[in-house]
Design a protein around this motif. Structure first.
Motif, PDB file in Angstrom:
ATOM      1  N   ALA A 109       7.702  51.544   3.153  1.00  0.00           N
ATOM      2  CA  ALA A 109       8.034  52.522   4.140  1.00  0.00           C
ATOM      3  C   ALA A 109       9.477  52.894   4.014  1.00  0.00           C
ATOM      4  N   LYS A 110      10.353  51.510   4.033  1.00  0.00           N
ATOM      5  CA  LYS A 110      11.865  51.497   4.093  1.00  0.00           C
ATOM      6  C   LYS A 110      12.261  52.195   2.679  1.00  0.00           C
ATOM      7  N   ALA A 111      11.511  51.676   1.604  1.00  0.00           N
ATOM      8  CA  ALA A 111      11.946  52.069   0.394  1.00  0.00           C
ATOM      9  C   ALA A 111      11.823  53.654   0.203  1.00  0.00           C
ATOM     10  N   SER A 112      10.623  54.136   0.818  1.00  0.00           N
ATOM     11  CA  SER A 112      10.401  55.702   0.433  1.00  0.00           C
ATOM     12  C   SER A 112      11.359  56.553   1.258  1.00  0.00           C
ATOM     13  N   MET A 113      11.805  55.761   2.523  1.00  0.00           N
ATOM     14  CA  MET A 113      12.790  56.521   3.251  1.00  0.00           C
ATOM     15  C   MET A 113      14.225  56.558   2.650  1.00  0.00           C
ATOM     16  N   THR A 114      14.566  55.487   1.840  1.00  0.00           N
ATOM     17  CA  THR A 114      15.631  55.335   1.010  1.00  0.00           C
ATOM     18  C   THR A 114      15.773  56.607   0.168  1.00  0.00           C
ATOM     19  N   LEU A 115      14.732  56.967  -0.503  1.00  0.00           N
ATOM     20  CA  LEU A 115      14.770  58.188  -1.468  1.00  0.00           C
ATOM     21  C   LEU A 115      14.446  59.552  -0.781  1.00  0.00           C
ATOM     22  N   SER A 116      13.795  59.549   0.474  1.00  0.00           N
ATOM     23  CA  SER A 116      13.811  60.735   1.355  1.00  0.00           C
ATOM     24  C   SER A 116      15.037  61.279   1.773  1.00  0.00           C
ATOM     25  N   VAL A 117      15.967  60.469   2.322  1.00  0.00           N
ATOM     26  CA  VAL A 117      17.252  60.953   2.910  1.00  0.00           C
ATOM     27  C   VAL A 117      18.014  61.610   2.077  1.00  0.00           C
ATOM     28  N   PRO A 118      18.437  61.261   0.689  1.00  0.00           N
ATOM     29  CA  PRO A 118      19.222  61.919  -0.278  1.00  0.00           C
ATOM     30  C   PRO A 118      18.568  63.148  -0.634  1.00  0.00           C
ATOM     31  N   ARG A 119      17.149  63.051  -0.833  1.00  0.00           N
ATOM     32  CA  ARG A 119      16.441  64.351  -1.190  1.00  0.00           C
ATOM     33  C   ARG A 119      16.467  65.553  -0.314  1.00  0.00           C
ATOM     34  N   VAL A 120      16.539  65.224   0.971  1.00  0.00           N
ATOM     35  CA  VAL A 120      16.656  66.352   2.138  1.00  0.00           C
ATOM     36  C   VAL A 120      18.229  66.848   1.872  1.00  0.00           C
ATOM     37  N   GLU A 121      19.278  66.011   1.805  1.00  0.00           N
ATOM     38  CA  GLU A 121      20.578  66.522   1.593  1.00  0.00           C
ATOM     39  C   GLU A 121      20.704  67.265   0.466  1.00  0.00           C
ATOM     40  N   ARG A 122      20.090  66.861  -0.686  1.00  0.00           N
ATOM     41  CA  ARG A 122      20.261  67.733  -1.765  1.00  0.00           C
ATOM     42  C   ARG A 122      19.579  69.255  -1.541  1.00  0.00           C
ATOM     43  N   ARG A 123      18.516  69.370  -1.149  1.00  0.00           N
ATOM     44  CA  ARG A 123      17.868  70.355  -0.936  1.00  0.00           C
ATOM     45  C   ARG A 123      18.269  71.408   0.141  1.00  0.00           C
ATOM     46  N   ARG A 124      19.118  70.898   1.014  1.00  0.00           N
ATOM     47  CA  ARG A 124      19.831  71.446   2.009  1.00  0.00           C
ATOM     48  C   ARG A 124      20.973  72.249   1.345  1.00  0.00           C
TER      49      ARG A 124
END
Length: 315
Positions: A109-124
């Protein structure tokens, strides 16, 4: 005149015949036997004593078959170990393997979150230039929230898994352990009773069973006589009862006995009775007497139950 002398002489002879002889108190030796018996029925496999043997207190007398009792003892011991293991398991929490599974889920779950944070920033950033739509931004933010939820869940599960069980579960397991201990003690006691030992030091007077025979519960297998259980039963005529009291010492005489033997009065009956037929004395026959019991002062002497004795007060 000669006839008068003859009558007087006959009267004197009659009085002399009826006058009791000074033979003291008459009686006999008696014993309070101990009968060794099993507490439960079983087949006798060994009798280690024989008639006439002297045994010490606690010495083994006979043994019964203990196959069933041994199996029950072993079963109770296994049940105790099982109860102890369950209690230990409740007190230590989950096993290391179970903790490792939860830890791996948390790491994922922590590894998945490390990918989710930059993905949100890029799509914003990309939605501002219309490269991606708003829906894709929402999907990325939802995935980030899911990762955070998984991390919180697995962190809580890991902490809970390291805790011991609830207090009431542990208390129930402790009661189970105590119950198993009691069951083991009872099984061990039953096993110990298959070997019967002497309750006191004494002499084996008789043996009633032999190896291979079945003995019922409470059935005497042998007869034991401790020296302290010997007593002297004496009979005193009612007119002479006042001469004797508890604690008074008596000089004892019997056929073939050494001189100087004594005994101490331990009991005086309050009710009178007729002289028992075993007291062979013409003077005592059909007289009202009181029973007196005396304990030999030296129990090491060879007293024999049923042996006739005579007693006189020690001056």
């Amino acid at each position: 005149m000669p006839r008068m002398k003859t009558i007087l002489l006959a009267a004197l002879l009659l009085v002399a015949c009826n006058e009791p002889s000074n033979t003291g108190l008459l009686g006999y030796v008696e014993a309070d036997y101990i009968y060794a018996a099993p507490v439960s029925a079983g087949r006798i496999i060994e009798v280690v004593v024989k008639r006439g043997d002297s045994v010490a207190a606690g010495a083994k007398l006979f043994t019964l078959d203990a196959t069933d009792e041994t199996a029950k003892r072993d079963q109770a011991a296994a049940a105790l170990e099982q109860a102890k293991a369950k209690l230990a398991d409740l007190q230590t929490g989950d096993r290391p393997e179970e903790l490792a599974v939860i830890q791996a889920q948390l790491d994922a779950a922590k590894a998945s979150m490390t990918l989710s944070v930059p993905r949100v920033e890029r799509r914003r950033t990309m939605v501002k230039t219309n490269i991606v739509g708003v829906e894709q931004v929402d999907e990325a933010e939802a995935a980030l929230l899911a990762d955070r939820g998984h991390i919180a869940e697995y962190t809580a599960r890991l902490a809970a898994a390291k805790l011991p069980a609830r207090a009431d579960q542990i208390a129930a397991a402790e009661h189970a352990v105590n119950e198993a201990k009691s069951a083991l003690a009872a099984a061990q006691w039953a096993l110990d009773q298959r070997q019967v030992t002497a309750a006191a030091a004494g002499r084996i007077e008789d043996v009633y069973f032999r190896p291979g025979e079945e003995a019922n519960a409470g059935a005497a297998v042998l007869q034991l006589l401790p020296p302290s259980n010997l007593k002297l039963r004496l009979y005193v005529p009612e007119p002479e009862l006042g001469r004797y009291k508890i604690g008074q010492r008596l000089a004892i005489a019997c056929d073939g006995c050494a001189a100087g033997q004594t005994a101490t009065i331990s009991f005086i009956a309050t009710a009178a009775e007729f002289t028992p037929p075993v007291i062979y004395s013409r003077e005592s026959r059909a007289k009202l007497v009181h029973l007196i019991e005396a304990r030999p002062d030296d129990t090491a002497l060879p007293w024999h139950p049923g042996q006739p004795i005579e007693a006189n007060p020690v001056p």
